[in-house]
Design a protein around this motif. Structure first.
Motif, PDB file in Angstrom:
ATOM      1  N   MET A  76       0.346  -1.071  -0.132  1.00 16.25           N
ATOM      2  CA  MET A  76      -0.219  -0.007   0.176  1.00 16.25           C
ATOM      3  C   MET A  76       1.331   0.860  -0.179  1.00 16.25           C
ATOM      4  N   GLY A  85       1.087   7.394   3.078  1.00 20.96           N
ATOM      5  CA  GLY A  85      -0.152   8.944   2.930  1.00 20.96           C
ATOM      6  C   GLY A  85      -1.154   8.349   3.911  1.00 20.96           C
ATOM      7  N   LYS A  86      -1.953   9.265   3.970  1.00 18.79           N
ATOM      8  CA  LYS A  86      -3.713   9.355   4.617  1.00 18.79           C
ATOM      9  C   LYS A  86      -4.165   8.298   3.491  1.00 18.79           C
ATOM     10  N   GLN A  87      -5.020   7.748   4.764  1.00 20.11           N
ATOM     11  CA  GLN A  87      -5.666   6.406   4.099  1.00 20.11           C
ATOM     12  C   GLN A  87      -7.336   6.825   4.828  1.00 20.11           C
ATOM     13  N   THR A  88      -8.376   5.797   5.095  1.00 19.90           N
ATOM     14  CA  THR A  88      -9.533   5.490   4.995  1.00 19.90           C
ATOM     15  C   THR A  88     -10.139   4.021   5.025  1.00 19.90           C
ATOM     16  N   LEU A  89     -10.026   3.655   6.443  1.00 15.30           N
ATOM     17  CA  LEU A  89     -10.249   2.030   6.359  1.00 15.30           C
ATOM     18  C   LEU A  89     -11.783   2.395   7.505  1.00 15.30           C
ATOM     19  N   TYR A 106      -4.681  -3.735  11.616  1.00 14.06           N
ATOM     20  CA  TYR A 106      -3.944  -2.923  12.299  1.00 14.06           C
ATOM     21  C   TYR A 106      -3.546  -2.328  13.347  1.00 14.06           C
ATOM     22  N   THR A 119     -14.413   3.792  11.550  1.00 11.89           N
ATOM     23  CA  THR A 119     -14.156   4.183  10.034  1.00 11.89           C
ATOM     24  C   THR A 119     -12.450   5.179  10.353  1.00 11.89           C
ATOM     25  N   THR A 126      -9.223   6.957   9.960  1.00 13.10           N
ATOM     26  CA  THR A 126      -7.978   7.354   8.854  1.00 13.10           C
ATOM     27  C   THR A 126      -6.551   7.876   9.704  1.00 13.10           C
ATOM     28  N   THR A 165      -1.760   7.797   8.666  1.00  7.51           N
ATOM     29  CA  THR A 165      -1.274   7.016   8.216  1.00  7.51           C
ATOM     30  C   THR A 165      -0.843   5.390   7.763  1.00  7.51           C
ATOM     31  N   VAL A 166      -1.137   4.721   6.800  1.00  8.26           N
ATOM     32  CA  VAL A 166      -1.146   3.483   6.996  1.00  8.26           C
ATOM     33  C   VAL A 166       0.875   3.090   7.346  1.00  8.26           C
ATOM     34  N   ILE A 194      -1.244   2.152  11.604  1.00  8.40           N
ATOM     35  CA  ILE A 194      -2.042   3.324  11.414  1.00  8.40           C
ATOM     36  C   ILE A 194      -1.643   4.119  12.628  1.00  8.40           C
TER      37      ILE A 194
END
Length: 92
Positions: free
Chosen positions: A1, A4-8, A51, A73, A75, A77-78, A83
């Motif tokens: 991956m 940068g920022k991701q939303t999981l 995570y 949810t 948000t 950095t992964v 995270i």
């Protein structure tokens, strides 16, 4: 991956148990809270991936406590299996 920022979105558990909580520890929420109280970190379980959630933000920690055993949810950095959380909300 990519960094940068991701939303999981996934289930809030803890780094020690994930979603496979110990027998006799009550509900997934109670087990998560017990493990976190004993030093484990909150974790987000997305499918079969866990995570570890890194945050010292009291508002985020309060939401994670509230959502223990439920969906949230996140948000942030992964980094492979963790995270760095910037925001967390209850999943709809």
């Amino acid at each position: 991956m990519a960094a940068g920022k991701q939303t999981l979105t996934g289930e809030v558990g803890d780094a020690m148990c994930g979603v496979k909580h110990m027998e006799g520890e009550g509900t997934p929420a109670e087990c998560t809270r017990t493990c976190v109280a004993h030093g484990s970190k909150y974790a987000l379980v997305v499918g079969d991936k866990l995570y570890v959630l890194n945050t010292s933000d009291k508002a985020v920690l309060a939401l994670l406590d509230q959502q223990a055993g439920k969906k949230a949810t996140i948000t942030g950095t992964v980094n492979s299996d963790s995270i760095d959380v910037s925001t967390a909300v209850a999943a709809k």
